[in-house]
Write a protein that holds these residues in place. Sequence first.
Motif: not given
Length: 317
Positions: A98-104, A155-164, A202-203
């Motif tokens: 949830v941190n590494t993929v959104p950051e990348h 999902g969790a990664i998509g939501q983390a991307v949205a937050a960033i 895409l996530h």
Amino acid sequence: MRTIFLDRNTFPADMDLTPPGAAENWTTHDRTAPDEVIERLAGANVAITNKVPLRRETIEALPDLKLISVAATGYDVVDLEACREHGVTVSNVREYAVNTVPEHTFALILALRRSIIGYHQDVLNGAWQRSEQFCFHTHPIQDLAGSRLGIIGEGAIGQAVAAIARGFGMEPVFAAHKGVDGLGPLYTPFEKVLETADIITLHCPLTPATRDTLAMPEFRAMKRRPLIVNTSRGGLVNEADAVRALQEGLIGGLGFDVLMREPPEAENPIVRAAERPDVVLTPHVAWASREAMTEVWRQTIEAVDAFAADAPVRTLT
């Protein structure tokens, strides 16, 4: 329990991978070819795999196998139906990225949106040194603030991307599932996302329903020449169509960390296009921050020890 790790080299050599406490007999292999799987797992009770496929014929040939611990979230390498039929429990790891993929993801977005690759190459080629002023303008640069980010996968990664994205002053919107209506007000119609997004990322998992989520019909519907970013699974975007869309000016750039076949062949269209300044290609490492890999391994061995204690966790079968 006799436990075999089939592809230890998917983790860095300098990373200490502590064996599960329940592994009375522990063996690791740096990598395992498809024709070596049955021989190496003969007599094993537990198989640990990251990307080595375990198909039906393999499961059927291994009567002692009781658990497959997948050192990843994606489990498409394992035939779940065959495992159910033969009483093999399958466990994966979850929410480690949830941190590494959104950051990348945002590293790729920023590199493309600000033409980092193009300008870096210009400097290496001596363009700055030859310039007659403090800067030059050979590639377009655009801010993220005020742009619309279309997210496929909520999902969790998509939501983390949205937050960033919100932190950058962007407008994140979640695309409704392709071909599905009535998902509610939290989703933007898929076609509208294609028409209005400045960046599409895409996530989502790769399934028969999501394969080729983006191909030429979708690229032709894009009105704002968006950047296309895929840090999820190869196959979600039709690779040949993506390069064709880039060449035809339908999209503004490609940021890919995953491909349909990995490692790719030399003639892969994304690989062949990677010398362009509007293409950034990384080798499936969005998941691989040291913090994330540590969590992957913690969950992987936890699954083995929990199974041995008759309390399996994160099961898929």
